[in-house]
Design an enzyme around this catalytic site. Structure first.
Site, PDB file in Angstrom:
ATOM      1  CD  GLN A  11      26.131  47.338  65.653  1.00 40.63           C
ATOM      2  OE1 GLN A  11      25.568  46.434  65.416  1.00 40.63           O
ATOM      3  NE2 GLN A  11      27.036  47.278  66.762  1.00 40.63           N
ATOM      4  CD  GLU A  71      19.739  44.865  67.283  1.00 40.10           C
ATOM      5  OE1 GLU A  71      19.364  43.974  67.848  1.00 40.10           O
ATOM      6  OE2 GLU A  71      20.559  45.327  66.907  1.00 40.10           O
ATOM      7  N   GLY A 144      22.257  44.749  56.890  1.00 45.17           N
ATOM      8  CA  GLY A 144      21.010  44.803  56.073  1.00 45.17           C
ATOM      9  C   GLY A 144      20.267  46.080  56.317  1.00 45.17           C
ATOM     10  CB  THR A 179      31.172  43.031  60.089  1.00 46.28           C
ATOM     11  OG1 THR A 179      30.301  43.934  58.925  1.00 46.28           O
ATOM     12  CG2 THR A 179      31.999  43.995  60.698  1.00 46.28           C
ATOM     13  CG  ASN A 206      34.733  50.073  59.743  1.00 46.50           C
ATOM     14  OD1 ASN A 206      34.781  51.342  59.921  1.00 46.50           O
ATOM     15  ND2 ASN A 206      33.840  49.177  59.791  1.00 46.50           N
ATOM     16  CG  ASN A 228      32.005  54.871  65.372  1.00 49.47           C
ATOM     17  OD1 ASN A 228      32.117  54.390  64.127  1.00 49.47           O
ATOM     18  ND2 ASN A 228      31.119  53.982  66.350  1.00 49.47           N
ATOM     19  CD  GLU A 254      29.454  77.453  48.496  1.00 45.19           C
ATOM     20  OE1 GLU A 254      30.411  78.017  48.809  1.00 45.19           O
ATOM     21  OE2 GLU A 254      28.608  77.922  49.543  1.00 45.19           O
TER      22      GLU A 254
END
Length: 450
Positions: A11, A71, A144, A179, A206, A228, A254
């Site tokens: 995800q 998924e 996972g 999470t 995060n 993001n 490099e």
């Protein structure tokens, strides 16, 4: 050509992928359907952006990327989103059941069913390249799929494409917010597995990015889209020199040559400046010296750790926009005079600079202001060992009670893998500690032993 293939796993990887490709398309003037009005040579391409996009005979530009998740829900958003026509359907690969935050499921049980298909699709992309330079792998440490499947894929890529470099962009579990409870397990298992396969890993935490969004962009409750897009800017700065012609260009190998003093010490810190909202940018013009100084503020880093407690081994400054070498040299000279920034004594110079004349692009309606110049600093510092120590501590607390271990063993792992991975990370912490010791002192200590 020196092409790069991006692989977005899980995800986190897929959502960062969305942000990155959205930004690349804006930077190159590529429309969501893959057409590029400014590109006059249809079908042929040795333009710089062909490192990231391949061109079809019909003049459509297709990202050299693969999106993989165990998924379907997250990748389905790409399949139905704004950029659905940009990607070839075969580039978006999904399984049926997810890895459930379990490294063992991503790496062994579920991952192995899909890995050959993924490698087959990567092979198809690689065959379109004239001189494949390497892979950029985007994933999280905590999930996972991001931990288990990404490490499985990297092992297999090492077998199939031995000498090609592999760079990781990894989402590191935040110190406070989490999470998943088992993040420390997954992170340590994946780091242990990929340590020998990855050439360079840019970690992003995060929480550090949440704080930047809150503080610099005045977003009270940042969403993953906010995060993001900021990460996208950083990735874009790092890859800009591969996609545009600049004055001082830097390619993938490099980076490694300049940032990685020893194979295992390959976790540079990324810092980006200026992160500034449109309201503020309207009132101030940021000079090269100001944005360069901002890079040395711990508040602008992508991982929570304090470089003032560590030593720098190497430093890469990637400027873009209206920047001339004279200003850069002046800014760096000023920084070197400051005593807060310490280099290890065996690496005296330590600054590598890249300049790209393409100014930073921002997503319309996004949070970031359009600025004339920006800089991304990649620094290899011993302070990042703090991040490992934090993670190892959390791992130890859970593993002492063998909490949650049965989920991993039930998927065919052995308990020995946990202790092996943990020992490897202890060794990594030790490596960082030794690198920071002054060479003169180290020689004196060794002398006493004999």
């Amino acid at each position: 050509m020196r092409e790069c293939i991006s692989i977005h796993v899980g995800q986190a990887g897929v959502q960062i992928g969305n942000a990155c490709w959205e930004l690349y398309c804006l930077e190159h003037g590529i429309q969501p359907d893959g057409q590029m009005p400014s590109d006059k040579t249809i079908g042929g391409g040795d333009d710089s952006f062909n490192t990231f996009f391949s061109e079809t005979g019909a003049g459509k530009h297709v990202p050299r990327a693969v999106f993989v998740d165990l998924e379907p829900t997250v990748v389905d958003e790409v399949r139905t989103g704004t950029y659905r026509q940009l990607f070839h359907p075969e580039q978006l690969i999904t399984g049926k059941e997810d890895a459930a935050n379990n490294y063992a499921r991503g790496h062994y049980t579920i991952g192995k069913e899909i890995v050959d298909l993924v490698l087959d699709r990567i092979r198809k992309l690689a065959d379109l390249c004239t001189g494949l330079q390497g892979f950029l792998i985007f994933h999280s440490f905590g999930g996972g799929t991001g931990s288990g499947f990404a490490s499985l894929l990297m092992e297999r890529l090492s077998v199939d494409y031995g000498k090609k470099s592999k760079l990781e962009f990894a989402i590191y579990p935040a110190p406070q917010v989490s999470t998943a409870v088992v993040e420390p397990y997954n992170s340590i298992l994946t780091t242990h597995t990929t340590l020998e396969h990855s050439d360079c890993a840019f970690m992003v935490d995060n929480e550090a990015i949440y704080d930047i969004c809150r503080r610099n962009l005045d977003i009270e409750r940042p969403t993953y889209t906010n995060l993001n897009r900021l990460i996208g800017q950083i990735v874009s700065s790092i890859t800009a020199s591969l996609r545009f012609d600049g004055a001082l260009n830097v390619d993938l190998t490099e980076f490694q040559t300049n940032l990685v003093p020893y194979p295992r010490i390959h976790f540079p810190l990324a810092t980006y400046a200026p992160v500034i909202s449109a309201e503020k940018a309207y009132h101030e013009q940021l000079s090269v010296a100001e944005i360069t100084n901002a890079c040395f503020e711990p508040a602008n880093q992508m991982v929570k750790c304090d470089p003032r407690h560590g030593k720098y081994m190497a430093c890469c400054m990637l400027y873009r926009g209206d920047v001339v070498p004279k200003d850069v040299n002046a800014a760096i000279a000023t920084i070197k005079t400051k005593r807060t920034i310490q280099f290890v004594d065996w690496c005296p110079t330590g600054f590598k600079v890249g300049i790209n004349y393409q100014p930073p692009t921002v997503v319309p309606g996004g949070d970031l202001a359009k600025v004339q110049r920006a800089v991304c600093m990649l620094s290899n510092t011993t302070a990042i060992a703090e991040a490992w120590a934090r993670l190892d501590h959390k791992f130890d607390l859970m593993y002492a009670k063998r909490a949650f271990v049965h989920w991993y063993v039930g998927e065919g792992m052995e308990e020995g893998e946990f202790s092996e991975a943990r020992e490897d990370l202890a060794a990594l912490e030790k490596d960082y500690e030794e690198v920071g010791v002054d060479s003169v002192e180290a020689e004196a200590e060794e002398g006493e032993e004999y």
